[in-house]
Design a protein around this motif. Structure first.
Motif, PDB file in Angstrom:
ATOM      1  N   TYR A 195       1.190  -0.693  -0.092  1.00 35.37           N
ATOM      2  CA  TYR A 195       0.304  -0.062   0.027  1.00 35.37           C
ATOM      3  C   TYR A 195       0.970   1.229   0.044  1.00 35.37           C
ATOM      4  CZ  TYR A 195      -3.069   3.828   1.727  1.00 35.37           C
ATOM      5  OH  TYR A 195      -3.239   5.504   1.842  1.00 35.37           O
ATOM      6  N   SER A 209       2.256   2.265  -3.081  1.00 38.52           N
ATOM      7  CA  SER A 209       1.833   2.333  -4.510  1.00 38.52           C
ATOM      8  C   SER A 209       0.785   3.356  -3.546  1.00 38.52           C
ATOM      9  CB  SER A 209       0.701   1.168  -4.852  1.00 38.52           C
ATOM     10  OG  SER A 209      -0.041   0.909  -3.783  1.00 38.52           O
ATOM     11  N   ARG A 210       0.417   4.505  -3.208  1.00 33.42           N
ATOM     12  CA  ARG A 210      -0.718   5.258  -2.944  1.00 33.42           C
ATOM     13  C   ARG A 210      -0.049   5.925  -3.253  1.00 33.42           C
ATOM     14  NH1 ARG A 210       1.777   7.230   2.868  1.00 33.42           N
ATOM     15  NH2 ARG A 210       3.477   7.296   1.558  1.00 33.42           N
ATOM     16  N   THR A 233      -2.478   6.030  -6.032  1.00 29.16           N
ATOM     17  CA  THR A 233      -2.901   5.033  -6.877  1.00 29.16           C
ATOM     18  C   THR A 233      -4.295   4.521  -7.499  1.00 29.16           C
ATOM     19  OG1 THR A 233      -2.261   3.188  -7.163  1.00 29.16           O
ATOM     20  CG2 THR A 233      -0.460   4.498  -8.220  1.00 29.16           C
ATOM     21  N   ASN A 234      -4.966   4.701  -8.573  1.00 31.92           N
ATOM     22  CA  ASN A 234      -6.255   4.200  -8.358  1.00 31.92           C
ATOM     23  C   ASN A 234      -5.942   2.782  -7.543  1.00 31.92           C
ATOM     24  OD1 ASN A 234      -7.848   6.856  -9.542  1.00 31.92           O
ATOM     25  ND2 ASN A 234      -6.910   5.877 -11.238  1.00 31.92           N
ATOM     26  N   GLY A 235      -6.851   2.543  -6.203  1.00 31.06           N
ATOM     27  CA  GLY A 235      -7.063   1.152  -5.557  1.00 31.06           C
ATOM     28  C   GLY A 235      -6.537   1.239  -4.958  1.00 31.06           C
ATOM     29  N   SER A 236      -5.254   2.196  -4.562  1.00 34.89           N
ATOM     30  CA  SER A 236      -4.508   1.436  -3.443  1.00 34.89           C
ATOM     31  C   SER A 236      -5.304   1.486  -1.941  1.00 34.89           C
ATOM     32  CB  SER A 236      -3.461   2.353  -3.296  1.00 34.89           C
ATOM     33  OG  SER A 236      -3.828   3.759  -2.835  1.00 34.89           O
ATOM     34  N   TRP A 276      -7.966  -0.230  -1.502  1.00 28.15           N
ATOM     35  CA  TRP A 276      -8.474  -1.576  -1.302  1.00 28.15           C
ATOM     36  C   TRP A 276      -6.786  -2.549  -0.737  1.00 28.15           C
ATOM     37  CZ3 TRP A 276     -13.266  -2.804  -1.496  1.00 28.15           C
ATOM     38  CH2 TRP A 276     -13.780  -1.661  -2.496  1.00 28.15           C
TER      39      TRP A 276
END
Length: 190
Positions: free
Chosen positions: A124, A127-128, A130-133, A135
């Motif tokens: 997480y 990739s914080r 970005t879209n969907g992170s 989740w």
């Protein structure tokens, strides 16, 4: 000689799919019933998993002992014999002491789930933004909560953890197989 109807040759396949999908649906229902039973009696399901692991370890150890004498030099033989003895010893321990084996498996499960939660948190933070992170964060927090419940309530979590998780897995497997079987039925009837 060609037939006038191109689907005429598929009649045998249609009956095969209908029969196979019927067995597939029956298997799915059995999985769902077993899953419900495992959730209702998680201790019994956990003990069954422990006995299964004990037998798998014992058979795996025997396979290592057999493989040890397949050639490859002294080093190969020694390693396979040592691993085989370790597997057989662990398997026999699980078969003789299934409650202690269940406790050991539950502790290991709690540790593994906590480690998975840590990896999810790292994923997480990497990739914080970005879209969907989000989740990933939600999955990490739920996994952390589940792992914490199992680990910090051990050994009492041994009674419910493995059996409940196996039950949920059986139900999800049954539902997915049921949907696939029904989809195959609908495909041939369309």
């Amino acid at each position: 000689m060609a037939t006038a109807n191109p689907t005429h040759g598929l009649r045998g396949a249609e009956s095969f799919v209908k029969k196979a999908s019927g067995w597939y649906i029956a298997m799915a229902v059995a999985f769902i019933i077993l899953g419900i039973m495992a959730i209702v009696e998680p201790g019994v399901a956990g003990l069954a998993v422990t006995v299964l692991v004990g037998w798998l370890l014992t058979f795996g150890g025997a396979a290592h002992l057999v493989a040890a004498f397949g050639g490859g030099g002294a080093r190969h033989v020694i390693w396979h014999v040592l691993i085989g003895i370790l597997y057989i010893g662990g398997g026999i321990y699980f078969l003789i002491h299934p409650l202690l084996g269940l406790g050991s498996l539950t502790l290991l499960l709690g540790i593994i789930i906590l480690m998975a939660a840590i990896f999810e948190l790292v994923a997480y933070f990497r990739s914080r933004g970005t879209n969907g992170s989000g989740w990933l964060l939600m999955n990490a927090l739920i996994t952390l909560l589940l792992g914490g419940l199992i680990y910090f309530h051990w050994p009492s979590s041994s009674v419910w953890a493995i059996g409940t998780l196996v039950g949920v897995n059986l139900i999800m497997t049954g539902v997915s197989r049921l949907m696939l079987g029904l989809a195959a039925r609908n495909l041939i009837s369309a």
